[in-house]
Write an enzyme that holds these catalytic residues in place. Structure first.
Site, PDB file in Angstrom:
ATOM      1  N   ASN A 152      13.134 -10.044  17.278  1.00  0.00           N
ATOM      2  CA  ASN A 152      13.491  -8.561  16.682  1.00  0.00           C
ATOM      3  C   ASN A 152      14.557  -8.756  15.609  1.00  0.00           C
ATOM      4  OD1 ASN A 152      12.195  -7.806  19.446  1.00  0.00           O
ATOM      5  ND2 ASN A 152      12.785  -5.786  18.874  1.00  0.00           N
TER       6      ASN A 152
ATOM      7  N   THR B  51       5.054 -12.859  14.759  1.00  0.00           N
ATOM      8  CA  THR B  51       6.005 -12.080  15.670  1.00  0.00           C
ATOM      9  C   THR B  51       5.941 -12.821  17.092  1.00  0.00           C
ATOM     10  OG1 THR B  51       6.584 -10.258  17.222  1.00  0.00           O
ATOM     11  CG2 THR B  51       4.540 -10.439  16.287  1.00  0.00           C
ATOM     12  N   ASP B  52       7.235 -12.924  17.799  1.00  0.00           N
ATOM     13  CA  ASP B  52       7.384 -13.641  19.309  1.00  0.00           C
ATOM     14  C   ASP B  52       6.677 -12.759  20.178  1.00  0.00           C
ATOM     15  OD1 ASP B  52       9.034 -11.065  19.329  1.00  0.00           O
ATOM     16  OD2 ASP B  52      10.735 -12.090  20.048  1.00  0.00           O
ATOM     17  N   GLU B  53       6.070 -11.264  19.880  1.00  0.00           N
ATOM     18  CA  GLU B  53       5.355 -10.696  20.670  1.00  0.00           C
ATOM     19  C   GLU B  53       3.953 -11.079  21.075  1.00  0.00           C
ATOM     20  OE1 GLU B  53       5.358  -6.438  20.310  1.00  0.00           O
ATOM     21  OE2 GLU B  53       7.408  -6.219  19.806  1.00  0.00           O
TER      22      GLU B  53
ATOM     23  N   LYS C 227      -1.679  -9.016  15.957  1.00  0.00           N
ATOM     24  CA  LYS C 227      -0.923  -9.821  15.279  1.00  0.00           C
ATOM     25  C   LYS C 227      -1.220 -11.405  15.845  1.00  0.00           C
ATOM     26  CE  LYS C 227       2.293  -9.721  12.732  1.00  0.00           C
ATOM     27  NZ  LYS C 227       2.322  -9.653  11.164  1.00  0.00           N
TER      28      LYS C 227
ATOM     29  N   TYR D 210      -0.861  -3.656  19.043  1.00  0.00           N
ATOM     30  CA  TYR D 210       0.031  -4.433  17.996  1.00  0.00           C
ATOM     31  C   TYR D 210       0.134  -5.869  18.256  1.00  0.00           C
ATOM     32  CZ  TYR D 210       4.009  -6.368  15.611  1.00  0.00           C
ATOM     33  OH  TYR D 210       4.847  -7.249  14.971  1.00  0.00           O
TER      34      TYR D 210
ATOM     35  N   LYS E 246       0.977  -1.181   0.120  1.00  0.00           N
ATOM     36  CA  LYS E 246       0.132  -0.091  -0.094  1.00  0.00           C
ATOM     37  C   LYS E 246       0.800   1.262  -0.001  1.00  0.00           C
ATOM     38  CE  LYS E 246      -3.801   2.062   2.743  1.00  0.00           C
ATOM     39  NZ  LYS E 246      -4.365   2.213   3.760  1.00  0.00           N
TER      40      LYS E 246
HETATM   41  P1  NAD Z   1       7.359  -2.324   8.048  1.00  0.00           P
HETATM   42  O1  NAD Z   1       6.618  -1.462   8.752  1.00  0.00           O
HETATM   43  O2  NAD Z   1       8.799  -1.910   7.841  1.00  0.00           O
HETATM   44  O3  NAD Z   1       6.919  -2.576   6.670  1.00  0.00           O
HETATM   45  C1  NAD Z   1       5.347  -2.608   6.552  1.00  0.00           C
HETATM   46  C2  NAD Z   1       5.141  -2.643   5.123  1.00  0.00           C
HETATM   47  O4  NAD Z   1       3.659  -3.145   4.829  1.00  0.00           O
HETATM   48  C3  NAD Z   1       5.289  -1.440   4.552  1.00  0.00           C
HETATM   49  O5  NAD Z   1       5.773  -1.433   3.209  1.00  0.00           O
HETATM   50  C4  NAD Z   1       3.731  -0.753   4.423  1.00  0.00           C
HETATM   51  O6  NAD Z   1       3.694   0.003   3.040  1.00  0.00           O
HETATM   52  C5  NAD Z   1       3.016  -2.120   4.324  1.00  0.00           C
HETATM   53  N1  NAD Z   1       1.649  -2.234   4.397  1.00  0.00           N
HETATM   54  C6  NAD Z   1       1.063  -1.631   5.610  1.00  0.00           C
HETATM   55  N2  NAD Z   1      -0.169  -1.628   5.710  1.00  0.00           N
HETATM   56  C7  NAD Z   1      -0.525  -2.279   4.237  1.00  0.00           C
HETATM   57  C8  NAD Z   1      -1.764  -2.471   3.800  1.00  0.00           C
HETATM   58  N3  NAD Z   1      -2.839  -2.306   4.391  1.00  0.00           N
HETATM   59  N4  NAD Z   1      -1.675  -3.278   2.433  1.00  0.00           N
HETATM   60  C9  NAD Z   1      -0.634  -3.418   1.885  1.00  0.00           C
HETATM   61  N5  NAD Z   1       0.395  -3.023   2.600  1.00  0.00           N
HETATM   62  C10 NAD Z   1       0.740  -2.620   3.716  1.00  0.00           C
HETATM   63  O7  NAD Z   1       7.264  -3.806   8.937  1.00  0.00           O
HETATM   64  P2  NAD Z   1       8.690  -4.692   8.998  1.00  0.00           P
HETATM   65  O8  NAD Z   1       9.206  -4.460  10.038  1.00  0.00           O
HETATM   66  O9  NAD Z   1       9.274  -5.096   7.784  1.00  0.00           O
HETATM   67  O10 NAD Z   1       7.637  -5.999   9.395  1.00  0.00           O
HETATM   68  C11 NAD Z   1       7.067  -6.844   8.444  1.00  0.00           C
HETATM   69  C12 NAD Z   1       6.398  -7.987   9.107  1.00  0.00           C
HETATM   70  O11 NAD Z   1       7.077  -8.770  10.145  1.00  0.00           O
HETATM   71  C13 NAD Z   1       5.071  -7.482   9.884  1.00  0.00           C
HETATM   72  O12 NAD Z   1       4.001  -8.291   9.771  1.00  0.00           O
HETATM   73  C14 NAD Z   1       5.575  -7.711  11.354  1.00  0.00           C
HETATM   74  O13 NAD Z   1       4.605  -7.777  12.304  1.00  0.00           O
HETATM   75  C15 NAD Z   1       6.567  -8.873  11.354  1.00  0.00           C
HETATM   76  N6  NAD Z   1       7.669  -8.783  12.105  1.00  0.00           N
HETATM   77  C16 NAD Z   1       8.544  -7.895  12.212  1.00  0.00           C
HETATM   78  C17 NAD Z   1       9.788  -8.022  13.233  1.00  0.00           C
HETATM   79  C18 NAD Z   1      10.675  -6.777  13.237  1.00  0.00           C
HETATM   80  O14 NAD Z   1      11.719  -6.854  14.109  1.00  0.00           O
HETATM   81  N7  NAD Z   1      10.350  -5.650  12.234  1.00  0.00           N
HETATM   82  C19 NAD Z   1       9.845  -9.444  14.083  1.00  0.00           C
HETATM   83  C20 NAD Z   1       9.004 -10.376  13.743  1.00  0.00           C
HETATM   84  C21 NAD Z   1       7.837  -9.986  13.239  1.00  0.00           C
HETATM   85  O1  DAU Z   2       9.843  -8.875  18.898  1.00  0.00           O
HETATM   86  C1  DAU Z   2       9.525  -8.793  17.390  1.00  0.00           C
HETATM   87  C2  DAU Z   2       8.972  -7.203  17.174  1.00  0.00           C
HETATM   88  O2  DAU Z   2      10.051  -6.379  17.431  1.00  0.00           O
HETATM   89  C3  DAU Z   2       8.133  -6.892  16.093  1.00  0.00           C
HETATM   90  O3  DAU Z   2       6.806  -7.646  16.064  1.00  0.00           O
HETATM   91  C4  DAU Z   2       7.848  -5.640  15.776  1.00  0.00           C
HETATM   92  O4  DAU Z   2       7.102  -5.152  14.606  1.00  0.00           O
HETATM   93  C5  DAU Z   2       8.958  -4.643  15.704  1.00  0.00           C
HETATM   94  O5  DAU Z   2       8.737  -3.301  15.886  1.00  0.00           O
HETATM   95  C6  DAU Z   2       9.884  -5.005  17.289  1.00  0.00           C
HETATM   96  O6  DAU Z   2       9.079  -4.436  18.370  1.00  0.00           O
HETATM   97  P1  DAU Z   2       9.904  -3.549  19.484  1.00  0.00           P
HETATM   98  O7  DAU Z   2       8.890  -2.942  20.269  1.00  0.00           O
HETATM   99  O8  DAU Z   2      10.527  -4.673  20.420  1.00  0.00           O
HETATM  100  O9  DAU Z   2      10.795  -2.773  18.783  1.00  0.00           O
HETATM  101  P2  DAU Z   2      11.216  -1.190  18.902  1.00  0.00           P
HETATM  102  O10 DAU Z   2      12.508  -1.002  18.199  1.00  0.00           O
HETATM  103  O11 DAU Z   2      10.074  -0.250  18.835  1.00  0.00           O
HETATM  104  O12 DAU Z   2      11.815  -1.369  20.478  1.00  0.00           O
HETATM  105  C7  DAU Z   2      12.731  -2.157  20.813  1.00  0.00           C
HETATM  106  C8  DAU Z   2      12.933  -1.604  22.372  1.00  0.00           C
HETATM  107  O13 DAU Z   2      13.632  -0.425  22.419  1.00  0.00           O
HETATM  108  C9  DAU Z   2      11.898  -1.849  23.344  1.00  0.00           C
HETATM  109  O14 DAU Z   2      12.278  -2.443  24.560  1.00  0.00           O
HETATM  110  C10 DAU Z   2      11.181  -0.277  23.433  1.00  0.00           C
HETATM  111  C11 DAU Z   2      12.739   0.398  23.451  1.00  0.00           C
HETATM  112  N1  DAU Z   2      12.630   1.681  22.901  1.00  0.00           N
HETATM  113  C12 DAU Z   2      12.298   1.856  21.478  1.00  0.00           C
HETATM  114  C13 DAU Z   2      12.575   3.183  20.954  1.00  0.00           C
HETATM  115  C14 DAU Z   2      11.853   3.334  19.520  1.00  0.00           C
HETATM  116  C15 DAU Z   2      13.594   2.743  23.455  1.00  0.00           C
HETATM  117  O15 DAU Z   2      13.976   2.682  24.249  1.00  0.00           O
HETATM  118  N2  DAU Z   2      13.717   3.829  22.656  1.00  0.00           N
HETATM  119  C16 DAU Z   2      12.976   4.077  21.386  1.00  0.00           C
HETATM  120  O16 DAU Z   2      13.049   5.469  21.094  1.00  0.00           O
END
Ligand code: NAD
Ligand code: DAU
Length: 339
Positions: free
Chosen positions: A182, A125-127, A157, A153, A34
Site C-alpha cells: 500500500n 500489487t501485493d494483493e 491484476k 480487483y 483516459k
Molecule cells: P489511481 O486509481 O489513482 O489511478 C489510475 C489512473 O489510471 C487514473 O489516472 C485513471 O484515469 C487511469 N486509467 C484508468 N483506466 C484507464 C484506461 N482504461 N486507460 C487509460 N488510463 C486509465 O491508481 P493508483 O493508486 O495510482 O495505482 C496505479 C497502479 O499501481 C495500479 O495499476 C495499481 O494496481 C497499482 N498499485 C497501487 C497501489 C496503491 O497503494 N495505490 C499499490 C500497489 C500497486
Molecule cells: O496493497 C496494495 C493495494 O493497496 C493496491 O493494489 C490497491 O490499488 C490499493 O487501493 C490498496 O488496496 P487496499 O484495499 O489495501 O486499500 P484501501 O485504502 O481501500 O483500504 C486499506 C484498508 O483500510 C483495508 O483493510 C480496508 C480499510 N478501509 C478502507 C476504506 C476506504 C476501511 O476500514 N475504511 C474505509 O473507508
C-alpha cells in the site's frame, strides 16, 4: 529515451512522472491516461508545459489510439500504471476491472511487440498473493508465494501479471513486474483509507472503519515506490518479478487514530461499519530480492511520511475538495474544450 507512462494522471503515476522529469531531465515522458473518475489533470498542471512532457487522453484498451501513439513517439519503454485500482469498486462492479486491467495490459503489450521496445514494466500489487493470517507475523510475501487472489480487483491484476510473463516467454518481450504494498502520499484519491480519513476528519464527519479495524497493511511512501520502479527499469532483469515494500505494517485502526491525533480531532469520530466482502487480513512484503539485486531500500520513515502527507492535504484542500464535489470533469472541458 522516451517513456510512455500510462495512468499518469492518477496517484502513483503522477508522482512517478514528477520523479522522472526531475531525476532524468533528458528523458521525454509521455503520459497516456483516459481520465476516468480517478484521473485528474489538475494533478499534472505543474508539468503540462514542461518541454519534455506530453499528455495524451486515451484508453489503454483502444488499439488504434495506442498504436498511433507508438507511431508518433517510438517509445523506448512503457510503464503501465493505468488500472481500475479500488477494491471496493471491484466488488460492486467487476467488469471494467477485467477490461482495463487485463485487456488494456494486452493491448499495450501488443503494441510493444509490433513496434519493438526496450522494456515493458507492469505496475502490480501485493494483493495478487492474497492475504496472510494475523497470528503468523513470521510470514511474508516473497516473489515465490503462490498467486491466490481474493477480490475481482486482485484477480484482474493477477491475470495481467500472468499475461505479462506469458508474453515474455512466448514472444521474448522484455518485461518486468513490480508488486508493491500500500502506497500513501500526495495526490492519493480520497476514496482510499488514508486520504478518506483525513478529508472526513477535517470535515468532522464519521471515520468509517471496516470490521474491527484489525486488518494490517504494509505502508510505503509513494516516492520510495517511484524510486524502486526507476531502478527496475534501468537495472532489473527482464522476465523478473520484484516485490516492493518496507516492513511497515500497521493495523487500520492505528492509522485512523494517528490521523485523529495529528489533526487534533476526537476519536469518537471513529465509526465501525460493516466489513468489506472477502476482506484480506494482512499484507506483508519481503523486499529481500530488490534490496540484494538493485540496492533498493525505503528512505521515508512512516512517522515522517504520514506527517508530510497530512500537511500536503492541509495545504492542497482545493485539490481534494474539487474532486469530492465532482468538479474536476468541468476542469478538463475548460482546459481542453477549445484546444
Ligand atoms: P489511481 O486509481 O489513482 O489511478 C489510475 C489512473 O489510471 C487514473 O489516472 C485513471 O484515469 C487511469 N486509467 C484508468 N483506466 C484507464 C484506461 N482504461 N486507460 C487509460 N488510463 C486509465 O491508481 P493508483 O493508486 O495510482 O495505482 C496505479 C497502479 O499501481 C495500479 O495499476 C495499481 O494496481 C497499482 N498499485 C497501487 C497501489 C496503491 O497503494 N495505490 C499499490 C500497489 C500497486
Ligand atoms: O496493497 C496494495 C493495494 O493497496 C493496491 O493494489 C490497491 O490499488 C490499493 O487501493 C490498496 O488496496 P487496499 O484495499 O489495501 O486499500 P484501501 O485504502 O481501500 O483500504 C486499506 C484498508 O483500510 C483495508 O483493510 C480496508 C480499510 N478501509 C478502507 C476504506 C476506504 C476501511 O476500514 N475504511 C474505509 O473507508
Amino acid at each position: 529515451m522516451t517513456i510512455i507512462v500510462t495512468g499518469g494522471a492518477g496517484f502513483i503515476g503522477s508522482n512517478f512522472i514528477f520523479y522522472m522529469l526531475e531525476k532524468h531531465p533528458d528523458y521525454r515522458i509521455v503520459c497516456l491516461d483516459k481520465l476516468t473518475y480517478a484521473g485528474n489533470l489538475t494533478t499534472l498542471a505543474s508539468v503540462m508545459d514542461h518541454p519534455q512532457f506530453r499528455f495524451v487522453k486515451a484508453d489503454i484498451c483502444d488499439r488504434a489510439a495506442v498504436q498511433q501513439l507508438f507511431e508518433e513517439e517510438h517509445p523506448d519503454m512503457v510503464v503501465n500504471f493505468a488500472a481500475e485500482s479500488h477494491v471496493d469498486r471491484s466488488i460492486e462492479d467487476p467488469e471494467v476491472f477485467l477490461r482495463t486491467n487485463i485487456m488494456g495490459t494486452a493491448t499495450l503489450m501488443d503494441a510493444c511487440r509490433t513496434y519493438g521496445i526496450q522494456r515493458y514494466h507492469q505496475v502490480s500489487t501485493d494483493e495478487v498473493y492474497g492475504d496472510l493470517p494475523l497470528d503468523r507475523p513470521d510470514l511474508f510475501f516473497t516473489e515465490e508465494t503462490p498467486i491466490h487472489t481474493s477480490s475481482p480487483y486482485s484477480a484482474s491484476k493477477a491475470s495481467a501479471d500472468l499475461l505479462v510473463l506469458a508474453y515474455h516467454r512466448t514472444y521474448g518481450l522484455p518485461v518486468t513486474i513490480s508488486r508493491c504494498s500500500n502506497n500513501y502520499g500526495p495526490y492519493h484519491f480520497p476514496e482510499k483509507l488514508i486520504p478518506l480519513m483525513i478529508a472526513n476528519a477535517l470535515h468532522d464527519k464519521p471515520l468509517p472503519v471496516y470490521g474491527e479495524g484489525k486488518n494490517v497493511r504494509d505502508w510505503l511512501y509513494v516516492e520510495d515506490h517511484c524510486k524502486a520502479i526507476d531502478l527496475i527499469l534501468h537495472h532489473g532483469r527482464a522476465g523478473e518479478v520484484y516485490n516492493v515494500g518496507g516492513h511497515n505494517e500497521k493495523q487500520n485502526i492505528e492509522i485512523v487514530r494517528l490521523i485523529c491525533k495529528e489533526l487534533g480531532k476526537p476519536e469518537n469520530l471513529i465509526t465501525y461499519v460493516g466489513d468489506r466482502k472477502g476482506h484480506d487480513m494482512r499484507y506483508a512484503i519481503d523486499p529481500t530480492k530488490i534490496h540484494e539485486e538493485l540496492g533498493w531500500l525505503p528512505e521515508t520513515k512512516f512517522e515522517d511520511g504520514i506527517k508530510k502527507t497530512i500537511r500536503w492535504y492541509l495545504d492542497h484542500q482545493e485539490w481534494w475538495e474539487t474532486i469530492i464535489s465532482g468538479e474536476y470533469h468541468n476542469y478538463y472541458e475548460k482546459m481542453y474544450g477549445n484546444r
